[in-house]
Design a protein around this motif. Structure first.
Motif, PDB file in Angstrom:
ATOM      1  N   UNK A 105       0.835  -1.208   0.000  1.00  0.00           N
ATOM      2  CA  UNK A 105       0.000   0.000   0.000  1.00  0.00           C
ATOM      3  C   UNK A 105       0.869   1.256   0.000  1.00  0.00           C
ATOM      4  N   UNK A 106       1.912   1.242   0.819  1.00  0.00           N
ATOM      5  CA  UNK A 106       2.803   2.398   0.901  1.00  0.00           C
ATOM      6  C   UNK A 106       3.518   2.665  -0.417  1.00  0.00           C
ATOM      7  N   UNK A 107       3.700   1.621  -1.208  1.00  0.00           N
ATOM      8  CA  UNK A 107       4.391   1.760  -2.488  1.00  0.00           C
ATOM      9  C   UNK A 107       3.440   1.991  -3.648  1.00  0.00           C
ATOM     10  N   UNK A 108       2.173   2.246  -3.357  1.00  0.00           N
ATOM     11  CA  UNK A 108       1.232   2.678  -4.386  1.00  0.00           C
ATOM     12  C   UNK A 108       0.382   1.611  -5.037  1.00  0.00           C
ATOM     13  N   UNK A 109       0.372   0.400  -4.519  1.00  0.00           N
ATOM     14  CA  UNK A 109      -0.481  -0.639  -5.098  1.00  0.00           C
ATOM     15  C   UNK A 109      -1.946  -0.329  -4.805  1.00  0.00           C
ATOM     16  N   UNK A 110      -2.765  -0.346  -5.836  1.00  0.00           N
ATOM     17  CA  UNK A 110      -4.209  -0.202  -5.669  1.00  0.00           C
ATOM     18  C   UNK A 110      -4.919  -1.517  -5.950  1.00  0.00           C
ATOM     19  N   UNK A 111      -4.151  -2.499  -6.403  1.00  0.00           N
ATOM     20  CA  UNK A 111      -4.620  -3.871  -6.581  1.00  0.00           C
ATOM     21  C   UNK A 111      -3.591  -4.755  -5.872  1.00  0.00           C
ATOM     22  N   UNK A 112      -4.061  -5.704  -5.076  1.00  0.00           N
ATOM     23  CA  UNK A 112      -3.169  -6.593  -4.346  1.00  0.00           C
ATOM     24  C   UNK A 112      -3.518  -8.042  -4.673  1.00  0.00           C
ATOM     25  N   UNK A 113      -2.483  -8.812  -5.026  1.00  0.00           N
ATOM     26  CA  UNK A 113      -2.635 -10.241  -5.298  1.00  0.00           C
ATOM     27  C   UNK A 113      -1.863 -10.998  -4.214  1.00  0.00           C
ATOM     28  N   UNK A 114      -2.569 -11.874  -3.512  1.00  0.00           N
ATOM     29  CA  UNK A 114      -1.956 -12.669  -2.448  1.00  0.00           C
ATOM     30  C   UNK A 114      -1.981 -14.134  -2.862  1.00  0.00           C
ATOM     31  N   UNK A 115      -0.815 -14.769  -2.832  1.00  0.00           N
ATOM     32  CA  UNK A 115      -0.775 -16.185  -3.186  1.00  0.00           C
ATOM     33  C   UNK A 115      -0.931 -17.044  -1.943  1.00  0.00           C
ATOM     34  N   UNK A 116      -1.539 -18.203  -2.133  1.00  0.00           N
ATOM     35  CA  UNK A 116      -1.771 -19.153  -1.052  1.00  0.00           C
ATOM     36  C   UNK A 116      -0.718 -20.245  -1.010  1.00  0.00           C
ATOM     37  N   UNK A 117       0.255 -20.196  -1.924  1.00  0.00           N
ATOM     38  CA  UNK A 117       1.238 -21.259  -2.054  1.00  0.00           C
ATOM     39  C   UNK A 117       0.826 -22.224  -3.146  1.00  0.00           C
ATOM     40  N   UNK A 118       1.776 -23.050  -3.578  1.00  0.00           N
ATOM     41  CA  UNK A 118       1.522 -23.987  -4.671  1.00  0.00           C
ATOM     42  C   UNK A 118       0.529 -25.076  -4.265  1.00  0.00           C
ATOM     43  N   UNK A 119       0.465 -25.384  -2.977  1.00  0.00           N
ATOM     44  CA  UNK A 119      -0.487 -26.373  -2.468  1.00  0.00           C
ATOM     45  C   UNK A 119      -1.564 -25.720  -1.609  1.00  0.00           C
ATOM     46  N   UNK A 120      -1.645 -24.391  -1.686  1.00  0.00           N
ATOM     47  CA  UNK A 120      -2.647 -23.590  -0.967  1.00  0.00           C
ATOM     48  C   UNK A 120      -2.603 -23.809   0.542  1.00  0.00           C
ATOM     49  N   UNK A 121      -1.402 -23.877   1.084  1.00  0.00           N
ATOM     50  CA  UNK A 121      -1.247 -24.078   2.525  1.00  0.00           C
ATOM     51  C   UNK A 121      -0.992 -22.788   3.287  1.00  0.00           C
ATOM     52  N   UNK A 122      -0.785 -21.684   2.585  1.00  0.00           N
ATOM     53  CA  UNK A 122      -0.559 -20.399   3.241  1.00  0.00           C
ATOM     54  C   UNK A 122      -1.899 -19.696   3.430  1.00  0.00           C
ATOM     55  N   UNK A 123      -2.208 -19.377   4.660  1.00  0.00           N
ATOM     56  CA  UNK A 123      -3.448 -18.673   4.953  1.00  0.00           C
ATOM     57  C   UNK A 123      -3.283 -17.161   4.843  1.00  0.00           C
ATOM     58  N   UNK A 124      -4.394 -16.477   4.998  1.00  0.00           N
ATOM     59  CA  UNK A 124      -4.405 -15.010   5.055  1.00  0.00           C
ATOM     60  C   UNK A 124      -5.068 -14.663   6.382  1.00  0.00           C
ATOM     61  N   UNK A 125      -4.333 -14.043   7.282  1.00  0.00           N
ATOM     62  CA  UNK A 125      -4.888 -13.685   8.592  1.00  0.00           C
ATOM     63  C   UNK A 125      -6.044 -12.697   8.409  1.00  0.00           C
ATOM     64  N   UNK A 126      -7.165 -12.891   9.124  1.00  0.00           N
ATOM     65  CA  UNK A 126      -8.304 -11.979   8.989  1.00  0.00           C
ATOM     66  C   UNK A 126      -7.953 -10.495   9.152  1.00  0.00           C
ATOM     67  N   UNK A 127      -7.067 -10.108  10.087  1.00  0.00           N
ATOM     68  CA  UNK A 127      -6.732  -8.678  10.179  1.00  0.00           C
ATOM     69  C   UNK A 127      -6.072  -8.141   8.901  1.00  0.00           C
ATOM     70  N   UNK A 128      -5.425  -9.011   8.138  1.00  0.00           N
ATOM     71  CA  UNK A 128      -4.810  -8.585   6.879  1.00  0.00           C
ATOM     72  C   UNK A 128      -5.888  -8.213   5.878  1.00  0.00           C
ATOM     73  N   UNK A 129      -6.898  -9.063   5.754  1.00  0.00           N
ATOM     74  CA  UNK A 129      -8.004  -8.759   4.841  1.00  0.00           C
ATOM     75  C   UNK A 129      -8.758  -7.511   5.294  1.00  0.00           C
ATOM     76  N   UNK A 130      -8.885  -7.327   6.604  1.00  0.00           N
ATOM     77  CA  UNK A 130      -9.555  -6.127   7.120  1.00  0.00           C
ATOM     78  C   UNK A 130      -8.760  -4.868   6.778  1.00  0.00           C
ATOM     79  N   UNK A 131      -7.447  -4.922   6.921  1.00  0.00           N
ATOM     80  CA  UNK A 131      -6.600  -3.783   6.554  1.00  0.00           C
ATOM     81  C   UNK A 131      -6.800  -3.431   5.080  1.00  0.00           C
TER      82      UNK A 131
END
Length: 169
Positions: A105-131
């Motif tokens: 965000x500080x670097x000017x992204x207005x679109x954010x893509x978050x990867x879950x990993x190749x086997x989708x084992x990486x979660x996204x903490x709820x406070x991150x989505x809220x931010x």
């Protein structure tokens, strides 16, 4: 440069199947062995500095234009660097932390893509989505191959896109 966070609602785009996988993952059985140490704005291309494209992706290796090859990356308009999960305490569960996305965000992204990993084992903490919701950015959460493809498409279109990419589990 710091971009002020906007207090607009965001649209978080998460494929239903991925959401189901994220919510059914049992944190007690999650293994951290492969860790390293919503719509707002215009859809028109931005005059901002271009986001670097991912040139190659395979298990445990990413090649990004202008950067040395690595495993996990933080990418944003104008550059990027290896993603050190230890910086903000990221683990597979609960996942990507708010501090991980703040730089995007500080670097000017207005679109954010978050990867879950190749086997989708990486979660996204709820406070991150809220931010991200509070920041009013467009958010996409996908398996790493799909996330990389989308990120490259958005970058090629001139969108100010940022992303976090995990190239293993």
């Amino acid at each position: 440069m710091t971009v002020p966070l906007r207090e607009k609602p965001a649209r978080v785009i998460i494929a239903a199947a991925m959401l189901g996988r994220m919510t059914t993952t049992d944190p007690a059985t999650a293994d951290d062995t492969c860790e390293t140490s919503t719509t707002t704005g215009s859809t028109e291309p931005s005059d901002a500095v271009a986001s670097p494209r991912v040139r190659r992706l395979e298990w445990g290796l990413m090649e990004v234009e202008g950067l040395a090859p690595g495993k996990d990356f933080v990418l944003y308009p104008g550059g990027g660097h290896p993603w050190d999960w230890a910086t903000h305490g990221t683990r597979h569960s609960p996942g990507v932390q708010p501090g991980d996305v703040r730089e995007l965000l500080e670097r000017g992204a207005t679109v954010v893509v978050l990867s879950l990993g190749m086997e989708e084992r990486l979660g996204i903490a709820p406070p991150t989505l809220e931010l991200l919701r509070q920041a009013g950015v467009e958010v996409h959460v996908k398996e790493t191959r799909a996330a990389t493809a989308l990120y490259n498409t958005l970058a090629a279109a001139g969108r100010p896109v940022g992303g976090l990419f995990h190239s293993t589990c």
